[in-house]
Design a protein around this motif. Structure first.
Motif, PDB file in Angstrom:
ATOM      1  N   LEU A   1      63.525   1.639  55.564  1.00 51.67           N
ATOM      2  CA  LEU A   1      62.843   1.612  56.854  1.00 51.67           C
ATOM      3  C   LEU A   1      62.986   2.947  57.589  1.00 51.67           C
ATOM      4  CD1 LEU A   1      63.789  -1.980  58.097  1.00 51.67           C
ATOM      5  CD2 LEU A   1      61.605  -1.200  57.161  1.00 51.67           C
ATOM      6  N   ILE A   2      64.172   3.547  57.535  1.00 54.37           N
ATOM      7  CA  ILE A   2      64.385   4.846  58.190  1.00 54.37           C
ATOM      8  C   ILE A   2      63.527   5.928  57.534  1.00 54.37           C
ATOM      9  CG2 ILE A   2      66.088   6.658  58.611  1.00 54.37           C
ATOM     10  CD1 ILE A   2      68.184   4.493  58.956  1.00 54.37           C
TER      11      ILE A   2
ATOM     12  N   HIS B   1      74.749  -8.389  48.875  1.00 51.13           N
ATOM     13  CA  HIS B   1      73.955  -8.487  50.101  1.00 51.13           C
ATOM     14  C   HIS B   1      74.099  -7.227  50.948  1.00 51.13           C
ATOM     15  CE1 HIS B   1      72.646 -12.364  49.116  1.00 51.13           C
ATOM     16  NE2 HIS B   1      73.678 -13.086  49.581  1.00 51.13           N
ATOM     17  N   ARG B   2      75.345  -6.695  51.032  1.00 52.77           N
ATOM     18  CA  ARG B   2      75.538  -5.474  51.794  1.00 52.77           C
ATOM     19  C   ARG B   2      74.772  -4.315  51.180  1.00 52.77           C
ATOM     20  NH1 ARG B   2      81.001  -7.254  52.108  1.00 52.77           N
ATOM     21  NH2 ARG B   2      81.557  -5.817  50.446  1.00 52.77           N
ATOM     22  N   GLY B   3      74.786  -4.243  49.843  1.00 52.41           N
ATOM     23  CA  GLY B   3      74.033  -3.185  49.175  1.00 52.41           C
ATOM     24  C   GLY B   3      72.539  -3.302  49.415  1.00 52.41           C
ATOM     25  N   MET B   4      72.009  -4.517  49.372  1.00 53.69           N
ATOM     26  CA  MET B   4      70.586  -4.718  49.631  1.00 53.69           C
ATOM     27  C   MET B   4      70.234  -4.372  51.082  1.00 53.69           C
ATOM     28  SD  MET B   4      69.048  -5.601  46.868  1.00 53.69           S
ATOM     29  CE  MET B   4      67.544  -6.255  47.557  1.00 53.69           C
ATOM     30  N   SER B   5      71.120  -4.746  52.017  1.00 52.14           N
ATOM     31  CA  SER B   5      70.869  -4.431  53.428  1.00 52.14           C
ATOM     32  C   SER B   5      70.847  -2.928  53.647  1.00 52.14           C
ATOM     33  CB  SER B   5      71.941  -5.082  54.304  1.00 52.14           C
ATOM     34  OG  SER B   5      71.944  -6.488  54.151  1.00 52.14           O
ATOM     35  N   ARG B   6      71.760  -2.213  53.001  1.00 55.37           N
ATOM     36  CA  ARG B   6      71.786  -0.760  53.168  1.00 55.37           C
ATOM     37  C   ARG B   6      70.521  -0.125  52.628  1.00 55.37           C
ATOM     38  NH1 ARG B   6      78.038   0.208  51.137  1.00 55.37           N
ATOM     39  NH2 ARG B   6      79.071  -0.690  52.989  1.00 55.37           N
ATOM     40  N   TRP B   7      70.063  -0.587  51.466  1.00 61.85           N
ATOM     41  CA  TRP B   7      68.835  -0.039  50.896  1.00 61.85           C
ATOM     42  C   TRP B   7      67.628  -0.366  51.765  1.00 61.85           C
ATOM     43  CZ3 TRP B   7      68.340   3.666  47.605  1.00 61.85           C
ATOM     44  CH2 TRP B   7      69.349   3.925  46.667  1.00 61.85           C
ATOM     45  N   LEU B   8      67.619  -1.566  52.357  1.00 62.90           N
ATOM     46  CA  LEU B   8      66.515  -1.937  53.238  1.00 62.90           C
ATOM     47  C   LEU B   8      66.487  -1.055  54.483  1.00 62.90           C
ATOM     48  CD1 LEU B   8      64.191  -3.848  53.936  1.00 62.90           C
ATOM     49  CD2 LEU B   8      65.870  -5.407  54.955  1.00 62.90           C
TER      50      LEU B   8
END
Length: 300
Positions: A39-40, A28-35
């Motif tokens: 966006l950035i 989940h942390r990896g997916m959040s970082r990629w998301l």
């Protein structure tokens, strides 16, 4: 009689449910970082769109611009707009005026901010909260509300149409923000360090120079960069206060290319491109210092 030490028992393996939960959390942390990174990246691309249009039209001839519009690809590499802007507005002189004003404001604004914040944050002057509130209020005032009093005062004291008037105005404006920021930082400065310096016989100026300033240096560098770029891009006050061609800055010179009934869009875009390059180079040169300053400020 020799004694043997029993080997330490091996740690019990983590339960399967715990391992699955850790793996799921890591996923989940990896997916959040990629998301967040996606966006950035998209936001950065959106912000780059105007610069792409400016670069595209800076090397487009007026005929290409008239026939194809601002979104068309240039049929030739047209550089006359750059040379026209360079000679028409006397860019070297405008560059020196902008650099003189922005550099002076950056240095003086930081110096005034440090002295004010030292008195408010460490000196603990009476009515400190009210004074800091006034600085906060000054940051919220629009320049349109200040322009007539500034114009009238500069006329009365003989500073109208001089770089010194703009330097004084922006030094006060920028130092209001710097004072508000630094006074909050110095308000939490460890009192034990100040008391130890006082016991060693250090005076107020010695404490400022040898104790406070080294700790504030990263933050001051960030303020210096911000003050320079903010002042470099200012338009309204220089437009009103500097009416002579020999005292005007780059943003004012760029606006002078737009007439009442005619606007040479390629030359205007070429001028905007040339005017943007010094600020970008300044930021690139001090990028590492800027990053260190922000990181050091976060650690403190």
């Amino acid at each position: 009689m020799a004694t043997t030490l029993a080997p330490a028992p091996a740690p019990a393996p983590a339960p399967a449910s715990t391992r699955r939960r850790k793996t799921r959390d890591r996923h989940h942390r990896g997916m959040s970082r990629w998301l967040v990174l996606t966006l950035i990246t998209l936001a950065a691309l959106v912000m780059l769109v105007p610069f792409v249009f400016m670069l595209l039209n800076a090397f487009k001839s007026p005929a290409d611009y008239s026939n194809g519009g601002p979104l068309s690809w240039p049929s030739e590499f047209y550089t006359k707009g750059l040379s026209t802007y360079w000679t028409t507005v006397n860019f070297p002189l405008k560059f020196w005026n902008s650099f003189l004003i922005a550099g002076s404001v950056a240095v003086l604004g930081v110096a005034v901010s440090v002295l004010n914040a030292y008195a408010l944050g460490i000196g603990r002057v009476r009515g400190r909260l009210w004074i800091v509130g006034l600085f906060l209020l000054a940051n919220m005032l629009p320049q349109e509300a200040l322009i007539y009093p500034l114009y009238y005062i500069s006329k009365q004291i003989g500073l109208y149409n001089t770089q010194l008037s703009v330097i004084i105005i922006f030094t006060v404006i920028q130092s209001a923000f710097g004072t508000y920021l630094l006074s909050s930082v110095l308000g939490t400065f460890p009192r034990s360090v100040l008391e130890a310096a006082a016991l060693d016989g250090a005076g107020k100026w010695t404490v400022l120079r040898r104790v406070v300033f080294p700790n504030l240096r990263p933050t001051l560098i960030v303020l210096l960069i911000f003050f320079f770029i903010w002042t470099w891009n200012e338009f309204l006050i220089p437009l009103v206060m500097l009416i002579d061609n020999s005292t005007q800055t780059i943003p004012v010179a760029l606006a002078s290319l737009q007439g009442d009934r005619l606007m040479d869009a390629p030359t205007t875009n070429a001028g905007a491109l040339i005017s943007l390059v010094p600020a970008i180079l300044f930021f690139i040169i001090f990028q590492r210092t800027f990053s260190r300053g922000i990181t050091a400020g976060a650690e403190k």
